[in-house]
Structures are given as C-alpha cells and as structure tokens.
Design a protein around this motif. Structure first.
Motif, PDB file in Angstrom:
ATOM      1  N   GLU A 111     115.609   0.926  33.851  1.00  0.00           N
ATOM      2  CA  GLU A 111     114.476   1.784  34.007  1.00  0.00           C
ATOM      3  C   GLU A 111     114.950   3.133  32.771  1.00  0.00           C
TER       4      GLU A 111
ATOM      5  N   ASP B 223     120.178   3.887  37.239  1.00  0.00           N
ATOM      6  CA  ASP B 223     119.230   2.939  36.948  1.00  0.00           C
ATOM      7  C   ASP B 223     118.885   2.616  35.494  1.00  0.00           C
TER       8      ASP B 223
ATOM      9  N   ALA C 220     116.677   8.800  35.737  1.00  0.00           N
ATOM     10  CA  ALA C 220     117.028   7.261  35.744  1.00  0.00           C
ATOM     11  C   ALA C 220     118.334   7.263  35.675  1.00  0.00           C
TER      12      ALA C 220
END
Ligand code: HEM
Length: 144
Positions: free
Chosen positions: A118, A115, A110
C-alpha cells in the motif's frame, strides 16, 4: 610556497562557489519544495523495503511539514495570471496541496502498519500529484 598554493586554492573555491547561486531556489515556496524533493527522492528508492520504514516515516514527516508550510505560501505563477483569476488560482493550488497532504497522512498510516505494498501505491500517487501540481502551478523552468 605552500601558503601560496593554499591561498590560490581558497581563491578558486570562493570564485567557483558563487556559481552555486544559480541553483538556489528563487522563492520561499521553492525552498520548501527543494526540501520535499530531497526527502521524496530517498523515500521513492526505499518505499518497498520494510526494514527502512522508520527512516521512511522520517522522510514523510519532512515532506508533510514542508507541504504544510507550502499551504501558507503562494505560487510565483500567480503574478502571470489576470487579476480576476488570481484568487481562484491560489484557492485551487491550496485545495490540491491539501489533497497531497491527505496522501502523506495515508502513507504514514501504511508505513506504521508495515504495509509496504500500500505504501508503494501511495508513493506513486504522490509522484503523480507532484507532476500534476507542477503542470498547473509551477512556472516553466528558465533556460539556464
Ligand atoms: C512529492 C511531491 C513534490 C515534490 C518532491 C516537489 C518538488 C519541487 C521542486 C524540487 C521544485 C523546484 C524548487 C525550486 O528550486 O525553485 C518545486 C517547485 C514547485 N512546486 Fe513542487 N513538489 C511536489 C509537490 C507539489 C505539489 C503537490 C504542488 C501543488 C499543489 C507543487 C507546487 C509547486 C510550485 C507552485 C512550485 C514553484 C515554486 C514557486 O512558485 O515559487 N509541488 N517542487
């Protein structure tokens, strides 16, 4: 005169220094965990900040390496279990540590993808695994 003051300071520092021994981890596993603890504290603070992702990846690497080393060790609590339960206790501990390592791998993925939503979720799941792992496998803290 100055020398005496310096000497006195040194003696005091040495005398109080011995007090730190109380905070030393008592087991090899405790030592690995302490290193995970320092990295996890920093990671939690910055997990949503994408500008810190390179540093966050370094922190996860520290956590992962120490969790891998922890897999080879056994919790001190094993000695408190009846002999017939000890093997299952250590097997369960290792299975949970492997699940924790899977979370570390997902968190690395992640962070590499930037991200951070996440990543924050996975970091929360690692915090939950920490609590559950300690509830099942860590001896009660001694009253200091
Ligand atoms: C983010 C994850 C985790 C962090 C930050 C963390 C941190 C710590 C810290 C600071 C200690 C005390 C060390 C000492 O001074 O002796 C500890 C002990 C311990 N932790 Fe963790 N831990 C984590 C996850 C886990 C998991 C997933 C497990 C089990 C599957 C686990 C099992 C243990 C055990 C058994 C001890 C006691 C050490 C011993 O028996 O020798 N921890 N941990």
């Amino acid at each position: 005169m100055k020398i005496r003051v310096l000497l006195l300071t040194l003696v005091c520092a040495l005398a109080t220094g011995s007090g730190f021994a109380a905070d030393e981890p008592e087991t090899e596993l405790g030592g690995k965990m302490e290193k995970m603890g320092g990295a996890f504290r920093a990671l939690r603070r910055q997990i949503s900040d994408a500008t810190k992702n390179a540093d966050s990846l370094a922190r996860v690497a520290t956590i992962r390496q120490n969790a891998e080393a922890s897999l080879k060790l056994e919790p001190a609590m094993k000695a408190q279990k009846p002999a017939a339960e000890q093997k299952k206790f250590v097997d369960d501990y290792r299975a949970d540590m492997k699940k924790f390592l899977e979370l570390c791998g997902k968190l690395e993925t992640a962070l590499k993808a930037n991200d951070n939503v996440e990543a924050a979720k996975l970091c929360g799941a690692m915090g939950d695994a920490n609590k559950a792992g300690h509830k099942s496998y860590k001896k009660e803290d001694k009253k200091k």
